[in-house]
Enzyme design. Structure first.
Site, short mmCIF file in Angstrom:
data_model
loop_
_atom_site.label_atom_id
_atom_site.label_comp_id
_atom_site.label_asym_id
_atom_site.label_seq_id
_atom_site.Cartn_x
_atom_site.Cartn_y
_atom_site.Cartn_z
CD GLU A 112 85.99 88.97 104.19
OE1 GLU A 112 85.13 88.17 103.74
OE2 GLU A 112 85.71 89.91 104.96
CE LYS A 163 81.64 88.06 100.22
NZ LYS A 163 82.75 87.82 101.19
CB CYS A 218 76.39 77.99 113.15
SG CYS A 218 75.78 76.68 112.12
CB SER A 244 77.80 87.34 112.38
OG SER A 244 77.91 88.43 111.50
CG PHE A 283 85.50 82.09 109.42
CD1 PHE A 283 86.15 81.01 110.00
CD2 PHE A 283 84.76 82.92 110.26
CE1 PHE A 283 86.07 80.77 111.37
CE2 PHE A 283 84.67 82.68 111.62
CZ PHE A 283 85.33 81.60 112.17
CD GLU A 340 77.80 83.03 116.97
OE1 GLU A 340 77.79 84.09 116.32
OE2 GLU A 340 77.52 81.92 116.48
P1 NAD Z 1 80.37 87.21 108.99
O1 NAD Z 1 78.96 87.65 109.20
O2 NAD Z 1 81.47 88.08 109.48
O3 NAD Z 1 80.64 87.01 107.43
C1 NAD Z 1 79.76 86.26 106.60
C2 NAD Z 1 79.84 86.81 105.18
O4 NAD Z 1 79.38 88.17 105.18
C3 NAD Z 1 81.25 86.82 104.61
O5 NAD Z 1 81.19 86.42 103.26
C4 NAD Z 1 81.67 88.28 104.74
O6 NAD Z 1 82.57 88.69 103.74
C5 NAD Z 1 80.36 89.03 104.62
N1 NAD Z 1 80.35 90.29 105.37
C6 NAD Z 1 81.06 90.57 106.50
N2 NAD Z 1 80.80 91.83 106.89
C7 NAD Z 1 79.93 92.36 106.02
C8 NAD Z 1 79.27 93.63 105.91
N3 NAD Z 1 79.49 94.60 106.79
N4 NAD Z 1 78.42 93.82 104.88
C9 NAD Z 1 78.19 92.85 104.00
N5 NAD Z 1 78.79 91.63 104.05
C10 NAD Z 1 79.64 91.38 105.05
O7 NAD Z 1 80.47 85.74 109.59
P2 NAD Z 1 81.78 84.86 109.76
O8 NAD Z 1 82.59 85.41 110.88
O9 NAD Z 1 82.43 84.62 108.46
O10 NAD Z 1 81.12 83.47 110.20
C11 NAD Z 1 80.79 83.14 111.52
C12 NAD Z 1 79.34 83.43 111.82
O11 NAD Z 1 78.51 82.69 110.93
C13 NAD Z 1 78.92 82.99 113.22
O12 NAD Z 1 78.07 83.97 113.74
C14 NAD Z 1 78.18 81.70 112.97
O13 NAD Z 1 77.23 81.37 113.97
C15 NAD Z 1 77.52 81.99 111.68
N6 NAD Z 1 77.14 80.77 110.99
C16 NAD Z 1 75.80 80.47 110.93
C17 NAD Z 1 75.40 79.32 110.31
C18 NAD Z 1 73.94 78.98 110.25
O14 NAD Z 1 73.57 78.18 109.41
N7 NAD Z 1 73.10 79.56 111.07
C19 NAD Z 1 76.33 78.46 109.71
C20 NAD Z 1 77.68 78.81 109.77
C21 NAD Z 1 78.07 79.97 110.41
#
Ligand code: NAD
Length: 497
Positions: free
Chosen positions: A177, A174, A282, A227, A150, A382
């Protein structure tokens, strides 16, 4: 009225038919603005089929043709950047200038992808044996998919699809959401820029859509950013299905402040890096490691700066806006409660901030902890919000050991005037991206982005030369023409002649 956010498949908006939705909110006001369709397996399958149909034609275009699409896309994004930034802020909550900056950082990868004819140049060896030439080329993989978080709904998708599509692949995005509208606009602009229908598809959804992409054998590679628990899951499931995977995860980025650092500059850097985008980056700095006697001087300078942060709705363009959802706000505040219970000193408490006229928005003020210990959960986990922890270290060795022992290894930074110390830190620290007197060391588009340890799984980083390697496979041709072919069969292992 909440509008339905659908899918973008085969160059068209396609209505979601699952009957399942995820609400999308305007974080500045707390009002629901949309209903994001959550795709079924069949809907994902339709997107993959479209991408697969588009692949041979797209892969067959010349790299310069693909570069021209990227140039046009860049022009269109630039022409529409204020509207795009406003759309991004309306679902994410970033302030306008920050939203615009994040789009520009994504566009830099598009600019990099404009150089694809050069990047795809292969290797050639003349006359490796008598009359034999050998050459290697990079071929696209086919249909590839990106699953994005997000916090960067424009930049992270552009990191992925710009390079993938320029390399000749077709792409399924994808997005999160929580803020899906901007990625949908980007797909429309790619079509307008000349990418044929099916080259960039957006499928909105949750775990069902992700799992379908991970398992579908027509999808050749998965790029994930999100994450760490989900990154690990995506990595193992997609790798088990035989795919190429890069899965970037969470972070806990430390900044070391050495006693010889300019404390005012270090404090300013920490404020921007810790609280910009409400800490939802991040590469945000969430731990300040004050070395030697730097601690008191630092906290003295940080506290008033944190208290004076301008928090407001995204359109007001203050220092930071609201958090993304009510749920995320509650989680971050919960961590601040936990830090107090764990015995850290809460020097600035931003939990009770409310804004007149925006009482339902997801706001909190900046929070600053001092004397945080490495066994506390607020240190280990985090938080992903406007919360900075100051940890004290006796000396440089203790400070670097802290960074090395932490589960995450995304980014880190050191503020010092001593070149030897900075060099020792950069060369030895167990982290993928390092800053010296630079608080957020995000590599530019022509380098590659990626952390170490639990911050990234897989073999290649995002964008830059690593991105081109991730989205292509090498083919090597050994070639001889009739005049140099000798008569008769050869039974021994050929050696160079
Ligand atoms: P998230 O892991 O909740 O979601 C990321 C994606 O995974 C979304 O598209 C979501 O729909 C999908 N997803 C969520 N739950 C899922 C499941 N159970 N099974 C399959 N897919 C699923 O992350 P977020 O809250 O959207 O973003 C924040 C996180 O992203 C933080 O941990 C941040 O550190 C990390 N981040 C990392 C980087 C990097 O390059 N290392 C960059 C940006 C953000």
């Amino acid at each position: 009225m909440a509008t339905q956010i659908n899918h973008f498949i085969g160059g068209k908006l396609v209505e979601g038919k699952s009957g399942r939705f995820s609400p999308v909110f305007n974080p500045s006001t707390g009002e629901q603005s949309g209903n994001c369709s959550l795709a079924t397996e069949a809907e994902v399958g339709e997107a993959v089929a479209n991408a697969q149909e588009a692949f041979p034609g797209w892969a067959g275009t010349s790299p310069i043709t693909r570069a021209r699409v990227m140039f046009k896309f860049k022009e269109l994004v630039e022409a529409n950047i204020d509207d795009l930034a406003a759309l991004l802020s309306s679902e994410h909550g970033k302030v306008h200038s920050d939203a615009k900056g994040s789009i520009i950082r994504g566009l830099e990868v598009v600019e990099f992808a404009c150089g694809i004819p050069h990047l795809l140049k292969g290797e050639f060896s003349d006359n490796v044996s008598s009359g034999i030439d050998m050459y290697s080329m990079r071929k696209p993989l086919g249909v590839v998919a990106g699953i994005t978080p997000f916090n960067f709904p424009a930049m992270v998708p552009m990191w992925m699809f710009a390079v993938a599509i320029a390399c000749g692949n077709t792409f399924i995005l994808k997005p999160s959401e929580k803020d899906p509208s901007l990625p949908m606009r980007l797909a429309e602009l790619m079509l307008e820029a000349g990418a044929p229908a099916g080259v960039l598809n957006v499928i909105n959804g949750d775990k069902v859509a992700v799992d379908t992409l991970l398992d579908d054998e027509r999808v050749k590679a998965i790029s994930f950013v999100g994450s760490t628990p989900i990154a690990k899951y995506v990595y193992s499931r997609a790798a088990a299905a035989g795919k190429r995977v890069q899965a970037m995860g969470g972070a806990k980025n430390h900044m070391l402040i050495m006693p010889d650092a300019d404390m005012d500059k270090a404090a300013d850097a920490l404020i921007g890096a810790g609280y910009g985008s409400a800490g939802e980056r991040c590469m945000a700095i969430s731990v300040a490691v004050a070395v030697g006697d730097a601690g008191d001087q630092l906290v003295e300078r940080l506290a008033p700066r944190v208290r004076n942060l301008k928090v407001g709705p995204s359109a007001a363009d203050g220092d930071m806006g609201p958090l993304v959802t009510a749920e995320h706000l509650a989680k971050v505040k919960g961590y601040v409660d936990l830090g107090v219970e764990e015995g850290a000193d809460l020097v600035v408490d931003g939990r009770d901030l409310t804004l007149q006229g925006y009482e339902n928005g997801y706001y909190m003020g900046g929070c600053l902890f001092d004397n945080v210990k490495t066994d506390m959960r607020i240190y280990k986990e985090e938080i992903f919000g406007p919360v900075l922890s100051v940890v004290r270290a006796d000396d440089f060795n203790q400070a670097i050991e802290m960074v090395d022992k932490h589960e995450f290894g995304n980014g880190t930074s050191i503020f010092t005037q001593n070149g030897d110390v900075a060099r020792a830190f950069s060369n030895n620290v167990e982290v993928g991206m390092v800053g010296v007197n630079v608080p957020i060391p995000v590599p530019l588009a022509f380098h590659s982005f990626g952390g170490w340890k639990a911050s990234a799984f897989g073999d290649h980083n995002q964008h830059g030369p690593e991105g081109v390697r991730f989205y292509t496979k090498v083919k090597t041709v050994t070639s001889r023409w009739p005049n140099s072919i000798k008569a008769g069969a050869e039974f021994v292992m050929p050696t160079h002649k």
